[in-house]
Design an enzyme around this catalytic site. Structure first.
Site, PDB file in Angstrom:
ATOM      1  N   ARG A  85     -27.337  22.794   1.681  1.00 42.51           N
ATOM      2  CA  ARG A  85     -28.441  21.659   1.963  1.00 42.51           C
ATOM      3  C   ARG A  85     -27.481  20.720   2.799  1.00 42.51           C
ATOM      4  NH1 ARG A  85     -29.983  17.673  -2.708  1.00 42.51           N
ATOM      5  NH2 ARG A  85     -28.042  18.281  -3.392  1.00 42.51           N
ATOM      6  N   SER A 151     -18.734  15.815   2.775  1.00 36.07           N
ATOM      7  CA  SER A 151     -18.451  15.958   1.412  1.00 36.07           C
ATOM      8  C   SER A 151     -19.081  17.565   1.299  1.00 36.07           C
ATOM      9  CB  SER A 151     -18.973  14.870   0.507  1.00 36.07           C
ATOM     10  OG  SER A 151     -20.034  15.658  -0.314  1.00 36.07           O
ATOM     11  N   ASP A 173      -2.940  25.118   6.387  1.00 36.57           N
ATOM     12  CA  ASP A 173      -2.805  24.896   4.846  1.00 36.57           C
ATOM     13  C   ASP A 173      -2.471  23.423   4.720  1.00 36.57           C
ATOM     14  OD1 ASP A 173      -0.413  25.371   6.013  1.00 36.57           O
ATOM     15  OD2 ASP A 173      -0.177  27.010   4.581  1.00 36.57           O
TER      16      ASP A 173
END
Ligand code: BGC
Length: 433
Positions: A85, A151, A173
């Site tokens: 989405r 997000s 990382d």
């Protein structure tokens, strides 16, 4: 007789301390390392000197927008089991605080082959969906804030394991660590790893990132500081053990800073010091076992175990017994002192680097005081009993005017963050940013 023996032991310990004193770094040494690191960082950022700089300062395309402007349009991505989405969320500041509305959204189903195929395939598919979404809403031209403003609540159980691993490999990382900690603490603008290797990233002012066009806001820069020292910057601090570690490594002359700090090398440094002490007849009655003489046998995790041993020295004794050695009480004490000397030097060296980064951030923001959070991950930092205490104390000593909070990234959270920033990087390229 006993008295004589006690005197012998104490003189033996004194001689050992003499040899270990080489590992001690004075504050002025650390400042020297810090200034040299800052100089190399500066050279790495500049177009003219980037090529020759030992610290590469790689732009990551993970951006944050100028102070306060986190208010605006956000792309929010949600990856579920078979759906993906994309949402456009508007965030504003009102009297009651922040408000949020979802303005546009679209659901894409993930085709079977993208789900079960390689990471690259799924990754490409996700990028295509975002691109399609931006096209539909005529937003391609718009510079949507990337990176932090994504997000991406990843549900780990829904994603194929290989996919996660691959994605992590795509993004450094340190960046993943910084982003994952940013969700917890919005002052987190530095990420650091002290594990097998050592590295840090931080938010640099865009106008200083000469390799990328644009002056607005900040971009996360992956320093790759482990490579510091390749132009001789550390020569005066390197000991005979460091030189052996380097010469027998797969990449001699490279990653010299990392070879003082990283878990891949620290145990080997300890082993070489122990052999030196045996040679000088100060340890194990002057005799080393075959195992101790073998390169790579002394793992860095033994240092953590040895240094966290209680007074009975049982743990130290057991570890050394597994090396086919029969250590006396004094031998155990000496081995512990060797480990402490090596790990304390590593913590201090690492502090000089981080202090260099943080002081630079404070200065470039023209702030008298800087309140900042550093997100950290890595086995040496997390598991060693005293590394972090030495490290924190020394960083604070070297950064007057800075108020630093350290937080550890949670296990696995880096993966979601890595995915976010990987997508963000790809989008940045697609949108020509
Ligand atoms: C690598 C860095 C990495 C660091 C910590 C180093 O050896 O060069 O890219 O961030 O290890 O894992």
């Amino acid at each position: 007789m006993l008295d004589h023996r006690a005197r012998m032991e104490s003189s033996r310990k004194e001689k050992v301390e003499q040899i270990l004193s080489e590992f001690r770094l004075k504050e002025e040494d650390l400042k020297k390392v810090m200034y040299r690191m800052q100089k190399e960082m500066d050279r790495g950022l500049k177009l003219e000197t980037h090529e020759e700089a030992s610290v590469k300062m790689l732009p990551t395309y993970v951006r944050s927008t100028p102070e306060g402007s986190e208010v605006g349009d956000f792309l929010s991505l949600d990856l579920g089991g078979t759906n993906f989405r994309v949402m456009l969320v508007k965030v504003g500041e009102g009297e009651e605080g922040q408000w949020k509305v979802k303005t546009k959204h679209q659901m894409y189903s993930i085709p079977e082959d993208a789900m079960t195929g390689t990471a690259e395939m799924l990754f490409d598919y996700i990028s295509e969906c975002i691109s399609d979404f931006l096209d539909k809403h005529q937003m391609k031209h718009k510079k949507l804030p990337l990176g932090f403003t994504f997000s991406f609540p990843v549900r780990h159980e829904d994603i194929d394991k290989d996919f996660e691993m691959d994605v992590v490999a795509m993004v450094n990382d340190t960046v993943a660590t910084m982003i994952s900690c940013y969700y917890e603490d919005h002052r987190c603008e530095v990420g650091m790893i002290v594990g097998t290797g050592c590295n840090a990233c931080y938010m640099e002012e865009m106008h200083n990132v000469e390799l990328v066009e644009g002056d607005e806001g900040r971009m996360c820069v992956n320093t790759e500081w482990g490579a510091f020292g390749a132009s001789g910057e550390l020569d005066e601090f390197l000991l005979e053990y460091d030189r052996v570690v380097d010469e027998t490594s797969l990449n001699p002359g490279q990653q010299l800073y990392e070879k003082i700090i990283g878990g891949k090398y620290m145990g080997e440094i300890v082993r070489l010091v122990l052999l030196k002490l045996v040679d000088e007849n100060l340890l194990f009655n002057g005799e080393a076992s075959e195992k101790l003489k073998t390169r790579g046998t002394f793992e860095t995790r033994f240092m953590s175990q040895i240094e966290s041993d209680s007074d009975d020295r049982k743990q130290i004794y057991n570890i050394l017994s597994a090396f086919e050695l029969l250590p006396s009480r004094t031998d155990c004490e000496i081995v512990r002192r060797v480990c402490e000397s090596v790990s304390t030097r590593a913590a201090q060296m690492c502090s000089a680097g981080l202090a260099g980064v943080i002081n630079r951030m404070r200065e470039s923001r023209s702030q008298d005081t800087l309140k900042i959070t550093v997100g950290v991950d890595g086995s040496v930092y997390k598991l060693h009993p005293s590394f972090k205490d030495h490290f924190h104390a020394t960083v604070r000593q070297l950064t007057p005017g800075c108020d630093i909070t350290f937080i550890q990234s949670e296990e696995g959270s880096g993966r979601g963050a890595a995915l976010i920033s990987a997508v963000a990087c790809k989008m940045a390229c697609m949108m020509g940013q």
